[in-house]
Design a protein around this motif. Sequence first.
Motif, mmCIF file in Angstrom:
data_model
loop_
_atom_site.group_PDB
_atom_site.id
_atom_site.type_symbol
_atom_site.label_atom_id
_atom_site.label_comp_id
_atom_site.label_asym_id
_atom_site.label_seq_id
_atom_site.Cartn_x
_atom_site.Cartn_y
_atom_site.Cartn_z
ATOM 1 N N ALA A 114 88.054 52.391 137.159
ATOM 2 C CA ALA A 114 86.644 52.206 137.479
ATOM 3 C C ALA A 114 86.390 52.651 138.913
ATOM 4 O O ALA A 114 87.282 52.611 139.770
ATOM 5 N N GLY A 164 75.761 52.379 141.257
ATOM 6 C CA GLY A 164 76.251 52.072 139.917
ATOM 7 C C GLY A 164 77.759 52.163 139.867
ATOM 8 O O GLY A 164 78.416 52.342 140.897
ATOM 9 N N ILE A 165 78.319 52.021 138.691
ATOM 10 C CA ILE A 165 79.768 52.165 138.532
ATOM 11 C C ILE A 165 80.059 53.140 137.397
ATOM 12 O O ILE A 165 79.231 53.362 136.506
ATOM 13 N N THR A 221 83.331 54.079 134.683
ATOM 14 C CA THR A 221 84.647 53.685 134.169
ATOM 15 C C THR A 221 85.262 54.827 133.362
ATOM 16 O O THR A 221 84.580 55.805 133.014
ATOM 17 N N ASP A 256 83.276 55.303 130.280
ATOM 18 C CA ASP A 256 82.034 56.060 130.482
ATOM 19 C C ASP A 256 82.325 57.557 130.495
ATOM 20 O O ASP A 256 81.570 58.358 129.915
ATOM 21 N N ASN A 304 76.829 53.917 135.068
ATOM 22 C CA ASN A 304 76.077 52.715 134.701
ATOM 23 C C ASN A 304 75.307 52.254 135.930
ATOM 24 O O ASN A 304 75.882 51.736 136.878
ATOM 25 N N SER A 334 73.000 49.921 136.088
ATOM 26 C CA SER A 334 72.573 48.508 136.064
ATOM 27 C C SER A 334 73.748 47.590 135.716
ATOM 28 O O SER A 334 73.687 46.810 134.763
ATOM 29 N N PRO A 335 74.837 47.683 136.464
ATOM 30 C CA PRO A 335 75.984 46.813 136.147
ATOM 31 C C PRO A 335 75.715 45.372 136.567
ATOM 32 O O PRO A 335 74.923 45.107 137.470
ATOM 33 N N ARG A 381 84.168 42.583 129.978
ATOM 34 C CA ARG A 381 84.331 43.660 130.941
ATOM 35 C C ARG A 381 85.615 43.464 131.742
ATOM 36 O O ARG A 381 86.144 42.361 131.834
ATOM 37 N N ILE A 433 83.888 44.368 137.938
ATOM 38 C CA ILE A 433 82.554 43.943 138.354
ATOM 39 C C ILE A 433 82.417 44.176 139.860
ATOM 40 O O ILE A 433 83.309 43.841 140.631
#
Length: 347
Positions: A27, A39-40, A42, A45, A62, A64-65, A86, A89
């Motif tokens: 991530a 965002g993040i 992974t 993704d 992403n 809106s994590p 998940r 975070i």
Amino acid sequence: MKNKLVLKETTDLYEVVEALDRTGIGALALVDHDERLIGILTDGDLRRAILRKETKIENIINKSPAVLLYGTPKQTIISKLKQLHRRHIPLVDVNGLFVDLFAIDNIDFVSRDNFVVIMAGGLGTRLGKLTEHKPKPLLNIGDRPILRHMIEHARDQGFRNFLLCVNYKKELIYDYFGNGEKYGVNIRYIEENKRMGTAGALSLISKELLEKPFFVVNGDVITNLDFDDLLVAHRKTSSIATMCVRSYSHEVPYGVIECKKNGEIIDIKEKPQYDFNINAGIYVIDPEALKVLPSDTFYDMPQLFIDLKRRNFDIGSYSIDDYWIDIGKPQDYEQAQKLWSLIDGLI
């Protein structure tokens, strides 16, 4: 910090993939020049983007994590990740700026040999037809039975030795859990051939098994309790037994009138609210406390605490402030289902 990348207008996919590979946790956090989280991204993704033949970074990350405040206790973070299914975070400060990317894969889960005793032998009569064909601990909350939620929650904190005290439709519990191997735990069973209450079955357990402080949990409780923190708190005191309690408020829906014996009104309180500590159905018990138990007879856990106090043993409490629900009535079961749906909907 290797777990983040400052996203620029010139940043291309190759640079993002390279940074993602360097993290080693699968991530990557994307931030702007002010360290504000964008965002993040992974590994998952990225794989899905490749399948879609998507190359625009803004369409892959992403944006809106779920996030948590930096300094949140580790076990609270782990519990949150388990709820969300998940592995990572982002942690931000009070101003919303990125601080770190927490990865559950980096946590060293220590296996603890304290037993978790779960009282799963109740009839569940207050739930009516819901328990007509299965015991209450096997009722599903979301996609799993109540009992499995509790076992997996304790397991994920390093507790892998379980004793299930069973009675009503016990063969269904045997069939579902077996020896616990498929869930990564060790399960033994204590058979109650009659109603034993919430503590009576403890007298049936071999004393050689319970050489260290152990947990006792009612089989109809759903919670995100930090078991390790509870154990640490218990050990810091001189208590032979610790009871988890939860704050409960009750509002009287009428005006409460305080009178003297002659009928004179002293005070009037309109719809007063009273606060109590209630028993949460979760305990830590020292093995020495078992000497107080009567043999093979009905006996409830509150009575054990009363008897210990009468014998001048110290008994303590531990406040639960997080998620907790006792599934005793149909409306409790419905509430638990709704809460789980809300959590599941965040995924």
